[in-house]
Design a protein around this motif. Structure first.
Motif, mmCIF file in Angstrom:
data_model
loop_
_atom_site.group_PDB
_atom_site.id
_atom_site.type_symbol
_atom_site.label_atom_id
_atom_site.label_comp_id
_atom_site.label_asym_id
_atom_site.label_seq_id
_atom_site.Cartn_x
_atom_site.Cartn_y
_atom_site.Cartn_z
ATOM 1 N N SER A 162 12.063 -48.972 73.539
ATOM 2 C CA SER A 162 12.555 -50.311 73.261
ATOM 3 C C SER A 162 12.249 -50.669 71.817
ATOM 4 O O SER A 162 11.283 -50.169 71.233
ATOM 5 C CB SER A 162 11.937 -51.343 74.207
ATOM 6 O OG SER A 162 10.528 -51.391 74.055
ATOM 7 N N TYR A 210 13.861 -37.268 77.699
ATOM 8 C CA TYR A 210 13.430 -36.496 78.855
ATOM 9 C C TYR A 210 12.772 -35.183 78.433
ATOM 10 O O TYR A 210 13.040 -34.636 77.364
ATOM 11 C CB TYR A 210 14.611 -36.154 79.768
ATOM 12 C CG TYR A 210 15.383 -37.345 80.252
ATOM 13 C CD1 TYR A 210 14.955 -38.074 81.359
ATOM 14 C CD2 TYR A 210 16.553 -37.750 79.612
ATOM 15 C CE1 TYR A 210 15.662 -39.166 81.809
ATOM 16 C CE2 TYR A 210 17.271 -38.836 80.057
ATOM 17 C CZ TYR A 210 16.827 -39.550 81.162
ATOM 18 O OH TYR A 210 17.531 -40.632 81.607
ATOM 19 N N ALA A 233 10.939 -44.154 78.129
ATOM 20 C CA ALA A 233 11.799 -45.299 77.876
ATOM 21 C C ALA A 233 11.416 -45.941 76.552
ATOM 22 O O ALA A 233 10.245 -46.240 76.318
ATOM 23 C CB ALA A 233 11.687 -46.311 79.008
ATOM 24 N N ARG A 277 18.078 -36.218 75.634
ATOM 25 C CA ARG A 277 18.041 -37.666 75.473
ATOM 26 C C ARG A 277 19.358 -38.272 75.917
ATOM 27 O O ARG A 277 20.414 -37.646 75.825
ATOM 28 C CB ARG A 277 17.740 -38.055 74.015
ATOM 29 C CG ARG A 277 18.803 -37.603 73.022
ATOM 30 C CD ARG A 277 18.325 -37.773 71.576
ATOM 31 N NE ARG A 277 18.196 -39.172 71.207
ATOM 32 C CZ ARG A 277 17.619 -39.598 70.074
ATOM 33 N NH1 ARG A 277 17.105 -38.706 69.229
ATOM 34 N NH2 ARG A 277 17.551 -40.894 69.803
ATOM 35 N N GLU A 278 19.301 -39.498 76.391
ATOM 36 C CA GLU A 278 20.473 -40.283 76.739
ATOM 37 C C GLU A 278 20.388 -41.581 75.941
ATOM 38 O O GLU A 278 19.659 -42.497 76.320
ATOM 39 C CB GLU A 278 20.529 -40.566 78.236
ATOM 40 C CG GLU A 278 20.767 -39.336 79.082
ATOM 41 C CD GLU A 278 20.970 -39.665 80.543
ATOM 42 O OE1 GLU A 278 21.265 -40.839 80.852
ATOM 43 O OE2 GLU A 278 20.848 -38.757 81.382
ATOM 44 N N ASN A 279 21.131 -41.641 74.868
ATOM 45 C CA ASN A 279 21.030 -42.776 73.963
ATOM 46 C C ASN A 279 21.495 -44.082 74.602
ATOM 47 O O ASN A 279 20.985 -45.153 74.267
ATOM 48 C CB ASN A 279 21.817 -42.503 72.683
ATOM 49 C CG ASN A 279 21.161 -41.448 71.818
ATOM 50 O OD1 ASN A 279 20.008 -41.077 72.036
ATOM 51 N ND2 ASN A 279 21.902 -40.955 70.826
ATOM 52 N N THR A 280 22.469 -44.008 75.503
ATOM 53 C CA THR A 280 22.944 -45.215 76.162
ATOM 54 C C THR A 280 21.872 -45.833 77.039
ATOM 55 O O THR A 280 21.880 -47.036 77.281
ATOM 56 C CB THR A 280 24.191 -44.935 77.005
ATOM 57 O OG1 THR A 280 23.913 -43.896 77.950
ATOM 58 C CG2 THR A 280 25.346 -44.495 76.115
ATOM 59 N N LYS A 281 20.953 -45.010 77.537
ATOM 60 C CA LYS A 281 19.846 -45.488 78.358
ATOM 61 C C LYS A 281 18.559 -45.632 77.562
ATOM 62 O O LYS A 281 17.538 -46.047 78.115
ATOM 63 C CB LYS A 281 19.608 -44.540 79.530
ATOM 64 C CG LYS A 281 20.761 -44.444 80.510
ATOM 65 C CD LYS A 281 20.415 -43.520 81.661
ATOM 66 C CE LYS A 281 21.544 -43.445 82.662
ATOM 67 N NZ LYS A 281 21.207 -42.540 83.798
ATOM 68 N N ARG A 282 18.610 -45.290 76.287
ATOM 69 C CA ARG A 282 17.436 -45.349 75.416
ATOM 70 C C ARG A 282 16.269 -44.594 76.041
ATOM 71 O O ARG A 282 15.134 -45.088 76.086
ATOM 72 C CB ARG A 282 17.050 -46.802 75.132
ATOM 73 C CG ARG A 282 18.152 -47.610 74.445
ATOM 74 C CD ARG A 282 17.735 -49.061 74.252
ATOM 75 N NE ARG A 282 16.612 -49.195 73.343
ATOM 76 C CZ ARG A 282 16.704 -49.254 72.026
ATOM 77 N NH1 ARG A 282 17.895 -49.192 71.436
ATOM 78 N NH2 ARG A 282 15.615 -49.391 71.279
ATOM 79 N N THR A 283 16.565 -43.390 76.514
ATOM 80 C CA THR A 283 15.574 -42.616 77.247
ATOM 81 C C THR A 283 15.522 -41.173 76.771
ATOM 82 O O THR A 283 16.558 -40.555 76.506
ATOM 83 C CB THR A 283 15.872 -42.636 78.753
ATOM 84 O OG1 THR A 283 15.916 -43.996 79.209
ATOM 85 C CG2 THR A 283 14.794 -41.896 79.521
ATOM 86 N N SER A 322 10.011 -38.673 81.682
ATOM 87 C CA SER A 322 10.920 -39.603 81.033
ATOM 88 C C SER A 322 10.150 -40.469 80.053
ATOM 89 O O SER A 322 8.953 -40.694 80.211
ATOM 90 C CB SER A 322 11.620 -40.498 82.063
ATOM 91 O OG SER A 322 12.398 -39.738 82.956
#
Length: 124
Positions: free
Chosen positions: A25, A80, A23, A72-78, A21
């Motif tokens: 910011s 994989y 993350a 990727r999961e844009n809502t989680k800004r992550t 993962s």
């Protein structure tokens, strides 16, 4: 402006799986193209995979194609990287990267942002 932090690395036997993962910011995550590179000790860095900011286009190095999956999961800004059927030659430090242009992530790309890396060690 953009900070990237990888996690999920560790020890795994050949044939096993790991999911990395990353993350993110800062910056505008939804418009950043993302990807992964890796580097083994004493060797040059190599491109692993990339995904566009809208997520509909994915690219992989031949060495990991059909074994690794980037998402990727844009809502989680992550970001994989799911790694399956791992081989000893996959052992390396894996780096999360980001760029404003998808062409900046690839065998000849120059990503603008890099994470600190996470170690993946695949035993034989």
């Amino acid at each position: 402006q953009v900070q990237l932090v990888e996690s999920g690395g560790g020890l795994v036997e050949a044939g096993g799986s790991l999911k990395l993962s990353c993350a993110a910011s800062g910056g505008t995550f939804n418009r950043l193209h993302l990807g992964w590179y890796r580097q083994a000790p004493g060797k040059d860095r190599e491109f692993v995979a990339r995904i566009t900011w809208f997520g509909s286009e994915r690219s992989y190095a031949d060495s990991v194609k059909d074994r690794f999956t980037i998402s990727r999961e844009n809502t989680k800004r992550t970001l994989y990287l799911e790694m399956n059927s791992l081989k000893p030659e996959d052992t390396a430090v894996y780096y999360c990267v980001a760029a404003s242009n998808s062409d900046g992530i690839g065998p000849r790309g120059q990503p603008m942002y890099w994470g600190r890396g996470t170690l993946v060690n695949v035993s034989s």
